[in-house]
Design an enzyme around this catalytic site. Structure first.
Site, PDB file in Angstrom:
ATOM      1  N   ASP A  57      -4.157  -0.298   7.010  1.00 49.83           N
ATOM      2  CA  ASP A  57      -2.729  -0.012   7.162  1.00 49.83           C
ATOM      3  C   ASP A  57      -2.337  -0.180   8.626  1.00 49.83           C
ATOM      4  O   ASP A  57      -3.171   0.011   9.519  1.00 49.83           O
ATOM      5  CB  ASP A  57      -2.420   1.415   6.696  1.00 49.83           C
ATOM      6  N   ARG A  61       0.547  -7.508   0.452  1.00 53.07           N
ATOM      7  CA  ARG A  61       0.141  -6.363  -0.376  1.00 53.07           C
ATOM      8  C   ARG A  61      -0.615  -6.815  -1.628  1.00 53.07           C
ATOM      9  O   ARG A  61      -0.543  -6.168  -2.667  1.00 53.07           O
ATOM     10  CB  ARG A  61       1.338  -5.502  -0.773  1.00 53.07           C
ATOM     11  N   ARG A  68      -8.463   4.134  -7.215  1.00 48.37           N
ATOM     12  CA  ARG A  68      -7.644   5.197  -6.623  1.00 48.37           C
ATOM     13  C   ARG A  68      -7.841   6.530  -7.336  1.00 48.37           C
ATOM     14  O   ARG A  68      -7.682   7.591  -6.731  1.00 48.37           O
ATOM     15  CB  ARG A  68      -6.159   4.810  -6.639  1.00 48.37           C
ATOM     16  N   TYR A  93       6.962   5.864  13.246  1.00 49.44           N
ATOM     17  CA  TYR A  93       6.200   6.862  12.473  1.00 49.44           C
ATOM     18  C   TYR A  93       5.696   8.016  13.341  1.00 49.44           C
ATOM     19  O   TYR A  93       5.090   8.946  12.839  1.00 49.44           O
ATOM     20  CB  TYR A  93       5.005   6.202  11.778  1.00 49.44           C
ATOM     21  N   ARG A 147      -1.657  -1.654  -5.245  1.00 53.30           N
ATOM     22  CA  ARG A 147      -0.473  -1.431  -6.072  1.00 53.30           C
ATOM     23  C   ARG A 147      -0.527  -1.902  -7.516  1.00 53.30           C
ATOM     24  O   ARG A 147      -0.725  -1.124  -8.418  1.00 53.30           O
ATOM     25  CB  ARG A 147       0.734  -2.115  -5.410  1.00 53.30           C
TER      26      ARG A 147
HETATM   27  O1  CP3 Z   1       5.144  -3.472   3.779  1.00 51.76           O
HETATM   28  C1  CP3 Z   1       5.349  -3.783   4.948  1.00 51.76           C
HETATM   29  O2  CP3 Z   1       6.455  -3.748   5.519  1.00 51.76           O
HETATM   30  C2  CP3 Z   1       4.160  -4.243   5.742  1.00 51.76           C
HETATM   31  C3  CP3 Z   1       3.861  -3.431   6.930  1.00 51.76           C
HETATM   32  C4  CP3 Z   1       3.384  -2.045   6.601  1.00 51.76           C
HETATM   33  C5  CP3 Z   1       2.056  -1.759   6.153  1.00 51.76           C
HETATM   34  N1  CP3 Z   1       1.960  -0.396   6.068  1.00 51.76           N
HETATM   35  C6  CP3 Z   1       1.013  -2.781   5.961  1.00 51.76           C
HETATM   36  C7  CP3 Z   1      -0.019  -2.593   4.932  1.00 51.76           C
HETATM   37  C8  CP3 Z   1       4.101  -0.845   6.710  1.00 51.76           C
HETATM   38  C9  CP3 Z   1       5.545  -0.654   7.111  1.00 51.76           C
HETATM   39  C10 CP3 Z   1       3.186   0.201   6.372  1.00 51.76           C
HETATM   40  C11 CP3 Z   1       3.468   1.650   6.417  1.00 51.76           C
HETATM   41  C12 CP3 Z   1       3.049   2.263   5.154  1.00 51.76           C
HETATM   42  N2  CP3 Z   1       1.763   2.609   4.857  1.00 51.76           N
HETATM   43  C13 CP3 Z   1       3.861   2.554   4.021  1.00 51.76           C
HETATM   44  C14 CP3 Z   1       5.342   2.335   3.909  1.00 51.76           C
HETATM   45  C15 CP3 Z   1       6.015   3.642   4.001  1.00 51.76           C
HETATM   46  C16 CP3 Z   1       7.427   3.556   4.409  1.00 51.76           C
HETATM   47  O3  CP3 Z   1       7.710   4.032   5.497  1.00 51.76           O
HETATM   48  O4  CP3 Z   1       8.220   3.039   3.627  1.00 51.76           O
HETATM   49  C17 CP3 Z   1       3.010   3.097   3.040  1.00 51.76           C
HETATM   50  C18 CP3 Z   1       3.385   3.561   1.673  1.00 51.76           C
HETATM   51  C19 CP3 Z   1       1.692   3.125   3.583  1.00 51.76           C
HETATM   52  C20 CP3 Z   1       0.439   3.532   2.930  1.00 51.76           C
HETATM   53  C21 CP3 Z   1      -0.266   2.407   2.308  1.00 51.76           C
HETATM   54  N3  CP3 Z   1      -0.688   1.268   2.988  1.00 51.76           N
HETATM   55  C22 CP3 Z   1      -0.707   2.296   0.973  1.00 51.76           C
HETATM   56  C23 CP3 Z   1      -0.434   3.328  -0.094  1.00 51.76           C
HETATM   57  C24 CP3 Z   1      -1.417   1.073   0.846  1.00 51.76           C
HETATM   58  C25 CP3 Z   1      -2.207   0.548  -0.342  1.00 51.76           C
HETATM   59  C26 CP3 Z   1      -1.505   0.205  -1.538  1.00 51.76           C
HETATM   60  C27 CP3 Z   1      -0.168  -0.460  -1.389  1.00 51.76           C
HETATM   61  O5  CP3 Z   1       0.799   0.264  -1.680  1.00 51.76           O
HETATM   62  O6  CP3 Z   1      -0.099  -1.613  -1.033  1.00 51.76           O
HETATM   63  C28 CP3 Z   1      -1.359   0.442   2.097  1.00 51.76           C
HETATM   64  C29 CP3 Z   1      -2.000  -0.851   2.394  1.00 51.76           C
HETATM   65  C30 CP3 Z   1      -1.366  -1.756   3.370  1.00 51.76           C
HETATM   66  N4  CP3 Z   1      -0.317  -1.479   4.201  1.00 51.76           N
HETATM   67  C31 CP3 Z   1      -1.793  -3.096   3.614  1.00 51.76           C
HETATM   68  C32 CP3 Z   1      -0.945  -3.613   4.563  1.00 51.76           C
HETATM   69  C33 CP3 Z   1      -0.943  -5.031   5.139  1.00 51.76           C
HETATM   70  C34 CP3 Z   1      -3.047  -3.750   2.998  1.00 51.76           C
HETATM   71  C35 CP3 Z   1      -2.910  -4.152   1.606  1.00 51.76           C
HETATM   72  C36 CP3 Z   1      -2.457  -5.545   1.330  1.00 51.76           C
HETATM   73  O7  CP3 Z   1      -1.677  -6.149   2.090  1.00 51.76           O
HETATM   74  O8  CP3 Z   1      -2.875  -6.063   0.315  1.00 51.76           O
END
Ligand code: CP3
Length: 349
Positions: free
Chosen positions: A70, A21, A34, A143, A25
């Protein structure tokens, strides 16, 4: 490229570091973007997604980049729509077994064109290796329905059919990511910690193994991230990933004793450590860092919201200081562990 060298367990330089991540964030530059663009627009516009991927590199010295996307974008190719509110929201959610049987994978080069284009842009811009990724089938499946665990126990056959379809789509997806410029694939099986061991053996490991094999057959390294990884090292080893990304429950040294070469390890600092004072972060990382040719420094899970950029800098400084004395001659404990011949027991698909 010390990151790729470490994945091959042949790193003779300092310890490479990147952070799960790292692209969102905690970065003020990300928060600014954002304000101008909804998340969906950032994910689905190649120029913007590439820009976000590169943001951390303006301030931090990282040894790999992870594409800003994502794990759930893949569901677009399977006929679902996806939005990102507080949490990802998929629609329509699955309610019947017939709906699972109707799922069909559209050509990825059309439905996920934006992602492949993002990787192509990044490949030209980057001087470090590029990580592509996908979710594990089980995590993505959670999901797609309201009560995934109820479905799993009440209707296991159709849950398997869903995992089968997600696995096939994921294999196609990671293949195309590699063709578009990804040097390495990381698989995120983040929700595996919801299941007891016997259910992991049936619903998680066999499907993970197929994605691992597909990536390896293309000659690319594959990193396996699973929450709960410390407790399932033999099972993860039997899948033969290039690298296992560890959670923070056990010490790196103890984990290396159980994970033989040529499997690399990544992790595993507690994400909460980044809320500690600078000195504590630097000291902890410096002291517990593994000095090993097959080790990549990272957190045990994603960087948490609210962490400061300075804390992330301290983490990286700890890695630099801790690995300064590492001359890459081999594992600090000087023991070379052998991988057992057969891991077939977990591969009953
Ligand atoms: O955190 C993990 O467990 C990694 C696997 C995962 C990702 N997305 C990879 C990711 C999971 C479980 C998700 C689902 C997801 N997507 C969630 C979690 C929700 C839950 O059920 O608890 C959320 C909040 C999202 C939406 C999302 N994805 C946001 C808001 C962002 C950008 C900003 C941030 O919060 O990091 C992402 C980006 C994202 N999701 C990345 C990856 C590998 C790319 C960013 C990076 O790794 O730098």
């Amino acid at each position: 490229m010390i990151f790729l060298e470490a994945l091959a367990c042949k790193n003779k330089g300092r310890v490479p570091v990147w952070i799960m991540r790292q692209a969102g964030r905690y970065l003020p530059s990300y928060q600014l973007l954002r304000k101008k663009h909804p998340l969906k627009e950032l994910f689905f516009t190649p120029e913007l997604a590439a820009r976000v991927t590169l943001l951390p590199f303006q301030e931090l010295e990282l040894d790999a980049a992870i594409c800003f996307s994502d794990i759930l974008v893949i569901v677009k190719a399977l006929g679902f729509s996806i939005d990102f509110l507080d949490k990802p929201v998929v629609s329509p959610l699955l309610t019947t077994e017939e709906a699972i049987d109707r799922i069909f994978c559209q050509p990825l080069e059309e439905s996920l064109f934006f992602l492949f284009k993002t990787l192509e842009i990044l490949k030209k811009e980057l001087s470090v290796p590029l990580i592509g990724f996908c979710g594990g089938a089980f995590t993505v499946a959670t999901y797609l329905m309201k009560e995934p665990l109820l479905w799993l126990y009440q209707r296991p056959d159709s849950f398997h059919r869903l995992l089968e379809k997600l696995t096939e789509a994921s294999i196609e997806y990671v293949k195309k990511q590699i063709e578009s410029g990804a040097d390495v694939i990381q698989i995120f099986e983040s929700h595996a910690n919801l299941l007891p061991e016997e259910m992991l053996l049936e619903f998680v490991f066999p499907y993970l193994g197929r994605i691992v094999d597909a990536v390896k057959s293309l000659g690319a390294p594959v990193i396996l991230f699973m929450r709960g990884s410390s407790y399932f090292v033999p099972e993860l080893l039997s899948l033969r990933p290039t690298c296992i990304s560890l959670d923070w429950h056990r010490s790196l040294q103890k984990m290396r004793e159980k994970i033989p070469y040529p499997i690399a390890i990544q992790g595993n600092f507690d994400p909460h450590l980044l809320f500690a004072p600078k000195e504590k972060i630097v000291h902890t990382v410096k002291t517990h860092l593994l000095k090993d040719p097959g080790y990549i420094a990272n957190l045990g899970h994603g960087v948490l919201p609210g962490v400061s950029v300075d804390a992330v800098k301290s983490f990286i400084e700890g890695v630099r200081l801790g690995s300064a004395a590492f001359n890459g001659d081999g594992y600090a404990g000087s023991q070379i562990y052998q991988l057992p011949d057969s891991g077939a027991v977990y591969r009953h698909y």
